[in-house]
Design a protein around this motif. Structure first.
Motif, PDB file in Angstrom:
ATOM      1  N   ARG A   1       0.932  -1.113  -0.005  1.00 31.01           N
ATOM      2  CA  ARG A   1       0.198   0.026  -0.188  1.00 31.01           C
ATOM      3  C   ARG A   1       0.907   1.438  -0.026  1.00 31.01           C
ATOM      4  N   ASP A   2       1.922   1.203   0.753  1.00 32.79           N
ATOM      5  CA  ASP A   2       2.941   2.289   0.815  1.00 32.79           C
ATOM      6  C   ASP A   2       3.556   2.617  -0.491  1.00 32.79           C
ATOM      7  N   ALA A   3       3.898   1.666  -1.020  1.00 37.72           N
ATOM      8  CA  ALA A   3       4.656   1.711  -2.402  1.00 37.72           C
ATOM      9  C   ALA A   3       3.595   2.380  -3.336  1.00 37.72           C
ATOM     10  N   PHE A   4       2.387   1.781  -3.514  1.00 34.21           N
ATOM     11  CA  PHE A   4       1.180   2.329  -4.593  1.00 34.21           C
ATOM     12  C   PHE A   4       0.916   3.980  -3.980  1.00 34.21           C
ATOM     13  N   LEU A   5       1.043   4.189  -2.922  1.00 32.07           N
ATOM     14  CA  LEU A   5       0.728   5.668  -2.477  1.00 32.07           C
ATOM     15  C   LEU A   5       1.911   6.518  -2.810  1.00 32.07           C
ATOM     16  N   ARG A   6       2.990   5.971  -2.688  1.00 30.96           N
ATOM     17  CA  ARG A   6       4.380   7.015  -3.082  1.00 30.96           C
ATOM     18  C   ARG A   6       4.432   6.809  -4.586  1.00 30.96           C
ATOM     19  N   ARG A   7       4.227   5.873  -5.256  1.00 34.41           N
ATOM     20  CA  ARG A   7       4.294   6.228  -6.844  1.00 34.41           C
ATOM     21  C   ARG A   7       3.258   7.396  -7.142  1.00 34.41           C
ATOM     22  N   ALA A   8       2.050   7.053  -6.688  1.00 34.62           N
ATOM     23  CA  ALA A   8       0.854   8.062  -7.088  1.00 34.62           C
ATOM     24  C   ALA A   8       1.450   9.525  -6.710  1.00 34.62           C
ATOM     25  N   HIS A   9       2.078   9.763  -5.478  1.00 41.33           N
ATOM     26  CA  HIS A   9       2.294  10.815  -5.012  1.00 41.33           C
ATOM     27  C   HIS A   9       3.621  11.376  -6.104  1.00 41.33           C
ATOM     28  N   ASN A  10       4.570  10.605  -6.373  1.00 40.36           N
ATOM     29  CA  ASN A  10       5.814  10.926  -7.316  1.00 40.36           C
ATOM     30  C   ASN A  10       5.211  11.366  -8.602  1.00 40.36           C
ATOM     31  N   LEU A  11       3.983  10.853  -8.979  1.00 41.79           N
ATOM     32  CA  LEU A  11       3.596  11.362 -10.269  1.00 41.79           C
ATOM     33  C   LEU A  11       2.774  12.840  -9.983  1.00 41.79           C
ATOM     34  N   LEU A  12       2.076  12.801  -8.963  1.00 43.28           N
ATOM     35  CA  LEU A  12       1.349  14.165  -8.549  1.00 43.28           C
ATOM     36  C   LEU A  12       2.066  15.269  -8.418  1.00 43.28           C
ATOM     37  N   ARG A  13       3.170  14.992  -7.354  1.00 42.63           N
ATOM     38  CA  ARG A  13       3.838  16.298  -6.889  1.00 42.63           C
ATOM     39  C   ARG A  13       4.541  17.113  -7.708  1.00 42.63           C
ATOM     40  N   PRO A  14       4.947  16.804  -8.811  1.00 41.47           N
ATOM     41  CA  PRO A  14       5.638  17.785  -9.769  1.00 41.47           C
ATOM     42  C   PRO A  14       4.682  18.550 -10.663  1.00 41.47           C
ATOM     43  N   LEU A  15       3.396  18.171 -10.708  1.00 40.41           N
ATOM     44  CA  LEU A  15       2.381  18.308 -11.654  1.00 40.41           C
ATOM     45  C   LEU A  15       1.187  19.192 -11.252  1.00 40.41           C
ATOM     46  N   VAL A  16       0.468  18.575 -10.139  1.00 40.72           N
ATOM     47  CA  VAL A  16      -0.607  19.122  -9.857  1.00 40.72           C
ATOM     48  C   VAL A  16      -0.827  20.441  -9.544  1.00 40.72           C
ATOM     49  N   ALA A  17      -0.012  21.161  -8.713  1.00 40.90           N
ATOM     50  CA  ALA A  17      -0.317  22.487  -8.533  1.00 40.90           C
ATOM     51  C   ALA A  17       0.111  23.530  -9.660  1.00 40.90           C
ATOM     52  N   ASP A  18       0.876  23.201 -10.617  1.00 43.46           N
ATOM     53  CA  ASP A  18       1.438  23.724 -11.631  1.00 43.46           C
ATOM     54  C   ASP A  18      -0.072  23.777 -12.798  1.00 43.46           C
ATOM     55  N   MET A  19      -0.436  22.388 -13.005  1.00 47.47           N
ATOM     56  CA  MET A  19      -1.458  22.108 -13.931  1.00 47.47           C
ATOM     57  C   MET A  19      -2.786  23.017 -13.495  1.00 47.47           C
ATOM     58  N   THR A  20      -3.037  22.993 -12.130  1.00 45.00           N
ATOM     59  CA  THR A  20      -4.079  23.453 -11.616  1.00 45.00           C
ATOM     60  C   THR A  20      -4.031  25.146 -11.959  1.00 45.00           C
ATOM     61  N   GLN A  21      -3.037  25.572 -11.778  1.00 41.71           N
ATOM     62  CA  GLN A  21      -2.667  27.054 -11.967  1.00 41.71           C
ATOM     63  C   GLN A  21      -2.915  27.382 -13.498  1.00 41.71           C
ATOM     64  N   GLU A  22      -2.287  26.641 -14.257  1.00 46.58           N
ATOM     65  CA  GLU A  22      -2.407  26.861 -15.633  1.00 46.58           C
ATOM     66  C   GLU A  22      -3.845  26.818 -16.177  1.00 46.58           C
ATOM     67  N   TYR A  23      -4.753  25.601 -15.693  1.00 47.56           N
ATOM     68  CA  TYR A  23      -6.133  25.499 -15.527  1.00 47.56           C
ATOM     69  C   TYR A  23      -6.876  26.643 -15.345  1.00 47.56           C
ATOM     70  N   ARG A  24      -6.657  27.262 -14.200  1.00 46.55           N
ATOM     71  CA  ARG A  24      -7.207  28.535 -13.564  1.00 46.55           C
ATOM     72  C   ARG A  24      -7.071  29.728 -14.450  1.00 46.55           C
ATOM     73  N   LEU A  25      -5.845  29.934 -14.873  1.00 45.16           N
ATOM     74  CA  LEU A  25      -5.599  30.941 -16.012  1.00 45.16           C
ATOM     75  C   LEU A  25      -6.366  30.813 -17.057  1.00 45.16           C
ATOM     76  N   ALA A  26      -6.454  29.684 -17.801  1.00 45.80           N
ATOM     77  CA  ALA A  26      -7.320  29.186 -18.879  1.00 45.80           C
ATOM     78  C   ALA A  26      -8.494  29.543 -18.696  1.00 45.80           C
ATOM     79  N   ALA A  27      -9.215  29.285 -17.512  1.00 40.85           N
ATOM     80  CA  ALA A  27     -10.919  29.535 -17.204  1.00 40.85           C
ATOM     81  C   ALA A  27     -10.839  30.959 -16.670  1.00 40.85           C
ATOM     82  N   GLY A  28      -9.835  31.675 -16.520  1.00 39.36           N
ATOM     83  CA  GLY A  28      -9.873  33.197 -16.385  1.00 39.36           C
ATOM     84  C   GLY A  28     -10.102  33.438 -14.777  1.00 39.36           C
ATOM     85  N   ASP A  29      -9.908  32.489 -13.971  1.00 41.65           N
ATOM     86  CA  ASP A  29      -9.942  32.599 -12.681  1.00 41.65           C
ATOM     87  C   ASP A  29      -8.469  33.282 -12.076  1.00 41.65           C
TER      88      ASP A  29
END
Length: 102
Positions: free
Chosen positions: A74-102
């Motif tokens: 379970r820990d390994a799967f959580l770590r794998r998911a985290h390693n994929l999301l950590r470098p992306l989610v905040a930046d992707m969401t910021q870009e999405y907010r800008l595209a949406a005009g927020d």
């Protein structure tokens, strides 16, 4: 150097708000909901022309596996998911907010 433990709570605390914004749903309070929201937001990022959506789909699969696993698996799967999301989610969401005009 020991790595930081990734628990359900820390995982949700780090990603739920950004994912919920794009999913247009309340923030997830459990991993199953967060995984489902990742499945919702990945095509939205793709439609907005934001790269990285494939990694969100893969992270969702890892979370699904974590929900079925126990112990170190379970820990390994959580770590794998985290390693994929950590470098992306905040930046992707910021870009999405800008595209949406927020």
């Amino acid at each position: 150097m020991p790595s930081t433990e990734i628990t359900d709570d820390t995982f949700i605390r780090r990603y739920a708000d950004d994912i919920a914004y794009v999913a247009q749903q309340p923030p997830a309070t459990d991993l199953a909901t967060l995984a489902a929201q990742l499945d919702t937001v990945a095509p939205r990022y793709e439609a907005a022309g934001i790269t990285g959506h494939e990694d969100l789909e893969t992270a969702s699969l890892h979370l699904d596996e974590a929900l079925r696993a126990t112990g170190t698996d379970r820990d390994a799967f959580l770590r794998r998911a985290h390693n994929l999301l950590r470098p992306l989610v905040a930046d992707m969401t910021q870009e999405y907010r800008l595209a949406a005009g927020d």
